[in-house]
Design a protein around this motif. Structure first.
Motif, PDB file in Angstrom:
ATOM      1  N   PHE A  26       0.847  -1.111   0.051  1.00 48.76           N
ATOM      2  CA  PHE A  26       0.180   0.019  -0.063  1.00 48.76           C
ATOM      3  C   PHE A  26       0.930   1.248   0.191  1.00 48.76           C
ATOM      4  O   PHE A  26       1.972   1.068   0.283  1.00 48.76           O
ATOM      5  N   LEU A  27       0.257   2.485  -0.117  1.00 47.80           N
ATOM      6  CA  LEU A  27       1.037   3.713  -0.592  1.00 47.80           C
ATOM      7  C   LEU A  27       0.283   4.337   0.679  1.00 47.80           C
ATOM      8  O   LEU A  27      -0.772   4.739   0.894  1.00 47.80           O
ATOM      9  N   CYS A  28       1.689   5.028   1.234  1.00 49.94           N
ATOM     10  CA  CYS A  28       1.272   6.185   2.274  1.00 49.94           C
ATOM     11  C   CYS A  28       2.508   7.194   1.737  1.00 49.94           C
ATOM     12  O   CYS A  28       3.570   7.029   2.474  1.00 49.94           O
ATOM     13  N   TYR A  29       1.982   8.097   1.149  1.00 49.86           N
ATOM     14  CA  TYR A  29       3.156   8.830   0.507  1.00 49.86           C
ATOM     15  C   TYR A  29       3.893   9.740   1.745  1.00 49.86           C
ATOM     16  O   TYR A  29       3.088  10.304   2.640  1.00 49.86           O
ATOM     17  N   PRO A  30       5.159   9.926   1.661  1.00 47.71           N
ATOM     18  CA  PRO A  30       6.114   9.458   0.661  1.00 47.71           C
ATOM     19  C   PRO A  30       6.950   7.906   0.758  1.00 47.71           C
ATOM     20  O   PRO A  30       7.631   7.831   0.291  1.00 47.71           O
ATOM     21  N   PHE A  31       6.021   7.105   1.393  1.00 47.24           N
ATOM     22  CA  PHE A  31       6.437   5.855   1.528  1.00 47.24           C
ATOM     23  C   PHE A  31       5.599   4.837   0.907  1.00 47.24           C
ATOM     24  O   PHE A  31       4.300   5.101   0.793  1.00 47.24           O
ATOM     25  N   LEU A  49      13.166  -3.763   5.844  1.00 47.37           N
ATOM     26  CA  LEU A  49      13.993  -3.649   4.678  1.00 47.37           C
ATOM     27  C   LEU A  49      13.711  -2.090   4.564  1.00 47.37           C
ATOM     28  O   LEU A  49      12.560  -1.633   4.003  1.00 47.37           O
ATOM     29  N   PHE A  50      14.572  -1.095   4.223  1.00 45.84           N
ATOM     30  CA  PHE A  50      14.502   0.243   3.872  1.00 45.84           C
ATOM     31  C   PHE A  50      15.089   0.479   2.564  1.00 45.84           C
ATOM     32  O   PHE A  50      16.229  -0.039   2.351  1.00 45.84           O
ATOM     33  N   SER A  51      14.337   1.124   1.627  1.00 46.67           N
ATOM     34  CA  SER A  51      14.934   1.370   0.185  1.00 46.67           C
ATOM     35  C   SER A  51      14.655   3.068  -0.087  1.00 46.67           C
ATOM     36  O   SER A  51      13.615   3.308   0.281  1.00 46.67           O
ATOM     37  N   VAL A  52      15.746   3.418  -0.931  1.00 40.67           N
ATOM     38  CA  VAL A  52      15.501   4.512  -1.485  1.00 40.67           C
ATOM     39  C   VAL A  52      16.006   4.361  -2.955  1.00 40.67           C
ATOM     40  O   VAL A  52      16.942   3.900  -3.402  1.00 40.67           O
ATOM     41  N   SER A  53      15.183   4.936  -3.942  1.00 42.52           N
ATOM     42  CA  SER A  53      15.546   4.618  -5.600  1.00 42.52           C
ATOM     43  C   SER A  53      16.785   5.538  -5.836  1.00 42.52           C
ATOM     44  O   SER A  53      17.122   6.851  -5.439  1.00 42.52           O
ATOM     45  N   LEU A  95       8.615  -6.825   5.951  1.00 45.76           N
ATOM     46  CA  LEU A  95       8.186  -5.548   5.874  1.00 45.76           C
ATOM     47  C   LEU A  95       9.516  -4.928   4.958  1.00 45.76           C
ATOM     48  O   LEU A  95      10.384  -4.775   5.317  1.00 45.76           O
ATOM     49  N   SER A  96       8.628  -4.224   4.076  1.00 47.18           N
ATOM     50  CA  SER A  96       9.757  -3.448   3.214  1.00 47.18           C
ATOM     51  C   SER A  96       9.171  -1.848   2.930  1.00 47.18           C
ATOM     52  O   SER A  96       7.961  -1.825   2.952  1.00 47.18           O
ATOM     53  N   VAL A  97      10.155  -0.858   3.422  1.00 46.33           N
ATOM     54  CA  VAL A  97       9.573   0.452   3.352  1.00 46.33           C
ATOM     55  C   VAL A  97      10.373   1.174   2.181  1.00 46.33           C
ATOM     56  O   VAL A  97      11.730   1.160   2.479  1.00 46.33           O
ATOM     57  N   GLY A  98       9.775   1.674   1.218  1.00 45.24           N
ATOM     58  CA  GLY A  98      10.632   2.345   0.071  1.00 45.24           C
ATOM     59  C   GLY A  98      10.092   3.877   0.174  1.00 45.24           C
ATOM     60  O   GLY A  98       8.902   4.179   0.553  1.00 45.24           O
ATOM     61  N   PHE A  99      11.144   4.566   0.097  1.00 44.82           N
ATOM     62  CA  PHE A  99      10.822   6.151  -0.041  1.00 44.82           C
ATOM     63  C   PHE A  99      10.658   6.324  -1.576  1.00 44.82           C
ATOM     64  O   PHE A  99      11.441   6.412  -2.394  1.00 44.82           O
ATOM     65  N   ILE A 100       9.407   6.968  -1.914  1.00 43.98           N
ATOM     66  CA  ILE A 100       9.085   7.293  -3.286  1.00 43.98           C
ATOM     67  C   ILE A 100       8.761   9.035  -3.559  1.00 43.98           C
ATOM     68  O   ILE A 100       8.406   9.192  -4.527  1.00 43.98           O
ATOM     69  N   GLY A 101       9.110   9.709  -2.279  1.00 42.38           N
ATOM     70  CA  GLY A 101       8.836  11.098  -2.388  1.00 42.38           C
ATOM     71  C   GLY A 101       9.890  11.659  -3.497  1.00 42.38           C
ATOM     72  O   GLY A 101      11.004  11.294  -3.687  1.00 42.38           O
ATOM     73  N   LYS A 102       9.402  12.910  -3.796  1.00 41.59           N
ATOM     74  CA  LYS A 102      10.293  13.627  -4.780  1.00 41.59           C
ATOM     75  C   LYS A 102      11.313  14.539  -4.450  1.00 41.59           C
ATOM     76  O   LYS A 102      12.189  15.031  -4.966  1.00 41.59           O
ATOM     77  N   GLU A 103      11.301  14.758  -3.055  1.00 42.24           N
ATOM     78  CA  GLU A 103      12.110  15.584  -2.406  1.00 42.24           C
ATOM     79  C   GLU A 103      12.415  15.035  -0.903  1.00 42.24           C
ATOM     80  O   GLU A 103      11.693  14.501  -0.597  1.00 42.24           O
ATOM     81  N   GLU A 106      11.544  16.608   5.966  1.00 42.72           N
ATOM     82  CA  GLU A 106      12.094  16.961   6.978  1.00 42.72           C
ATOM     83  C   GLU A 106      11.963  15.764   7.913  1.00 42.72           C
ATOM     84  O   GLU A 106      10.714  14.932   7.791  1.00 42.72           O
ATOM     85  N   TYR A 107      12.401  15.784   8.946  1.00 44.73           N
ATOM     86  CA  TYR A 107      12.154  14.593  10.128  1.00 44.73           C
ATOM     87  C   TYR A 107      10.915  14.655  10.670  1.00 44.73           C
ATOM     88  O   TYR A 107      10.435  13.551  10.805  1.00 44.73           O
ATOM     89  N   ASP A 108      10.291  15.624  11.018  1.00 46.35           N
ATOM     90  CA  ASP A 108       9.039  15.895  11.606  1.00 46.35           C
ATOM     91  C   ASP A 108       7.832  15.363  10.473  1.00 46.35           C
ATOM     92  O   ASP A 108       7.139  14.518  10.979  1.00 46.35           O
ATOM     93  N   PHE A 109       8.071  15.602   9.223  1.00 47.01           N
ATOM     94  CA  PHE A 109       7.236  15.187   8.252  1.00 47.01           C
ATOM     95  C   PHE A 109       7.354  13.632   8.147  1.00 47.01           C
ATOM     96  O   PHE A 109       6.220  12.763   7.966  1.00 47.01           O
ATOM     97  N   SER A 110       8.502  13.085   8.244  1.00 46.97           N
ATOM     98  CA  SER A 110       8.690  11.726   8.083  1.00 46.97           C
ATOM     99  C   SER A 110       7.981  11.046   9.208  1.00 46.97           C
ATOM    100  O   SER A 110       7.704  10.036   9.030  1.00 46.97           O
ATOM    101  N   GLU A 111       8.363  11.327  10.527  1.00 44.46           N
ATOM    102  CA  GLU A 111       7.813  11.141  11.521  1.00 44.46           C
ATOM    103  C   GLU A 111       6.339  10.883  11.520  1.00 44.46           C
ATOM    104  O   GLU A 111       5.764   9.709  11.900  1.00 44.46           O
ATOM    105  N   LYS A 112       5.699  11.840  10.913  1.00 44.81           N
ATOM    106  CA  LYS A 112       4.088  11.803  11.022  1.00 44.81           C
ATOM    107  C   LYS A 112       3.752  10.823   9.962  1.00 44.81           C
ATOM    108  O   LYS A 112       2.693   9.934  10.441  1.00 44.81           O
ATOM    109  N   LYS A 113       4.394  10.813   8.879  1.00 43.56           N
ATOM    110  CA  LYS A 113       4.044   9.732   7.879  1.00 43.56           C
ATOM    111  C   LYS A 113       4.286   8.353   8.179  1.00 43.56           C
ATOM    112  O   LYS A 113       3.514   7.305   7.950  1.00 43.56           O
ATOM    113  N   MET A 114       5.290   8.055   8.786  1.00 40.23           N
ATOM    114  CA  MET A 114       5.645   6.690   9.541  1.00 40.23           C
ATOM    115  C   MET A 114       4.801   6.304  10.381  1.00 40.23           C
ATOM    116  O   MET A 114       4.229   5.106  10.403  1.00 40.23           O
ATOM    117  N   LEU A 115       4.220   7.037  11.294  1.00 47.81           N
ATOM    118  CA  LEU A 115       3.296   6.900  12.135  1.00 47.81           C
ATOM    119  C   LEU A 115       2.078   6.546  11.492  1.00 47.81           C
ATOM    120  O   LEU A 115       1.389   5.360  11.788  1.00 47.81           O
TER     121      LEU A 115
END
Length: 127
Positions: A26-31, A49-53, A95-103, A106-115
């Motif tokens: 499933f998609l939960c932008y930017p992940f 597993l964490f991945s970035v393109s 579990l695999s979490v891939g980062f698909i964001g365009k930019e 910030e840490y706060d944004f990443s934390e909110k989206k990861m939760l």
């Protein structure tokens, strides 16, 4: 509790192939999260597993920064938002979490989206 050990990382190539061929995502932008329930005995309820393109982020410095932030947010929130749910239902996942964001976020944004991703994952698993 707030650790991220080697045993929690997904390194097994057979499990990784099985995850990407048979798993749900499933998609939960930017992940983008892909997950698969497994029956194999593991020390921890989740192997991740964490991945970035490489195509989107050409410089290793940028990819490493994003992965470090993802790992840190996961490390601090996994127990409360994921492990407790999995332990109560006695399930184990890869579990695999891939980062698909365009930019680079910030840490706060990443934390909110990861939760949000972790709670959505718990909902998917408990279905």
């Amino acid at each position: 509790m707030y650790t991220f050990k080697k045993e929690e990382r997904l390194c097994n190539k057979k499990l990784i192939d099985k995850l990407f061929h048979n798993g749900s995502s499933f998609l939960c932008y930017p992940f983008k999260a892909s997950w698969l329930l497994i029956d194999e005995p593991m020390q921890f309820p989740v192997q991740i597993l964490f991945s970035v393109s490489k195509r989107r982020y050409k410089h290793a410095v940028d990819r490493n920064l994003i992965k470090r932030r993802m790992r840190e947010v996961y490390r601090l929130n996994k127990q409360k938002h994921l492990y407790d749910t999995l332990n109560s239902s006695n399930k184990k996942i890869v579990l695999s979490v891939g980062f698909i964001g365009k930019e680079i976020a910030e840490y706060d944004f990443s934390e909110k989206k990861m939760l949000k991703l972790l709670t959505q994952l718990c909902d998917e698993i408990s279905k």
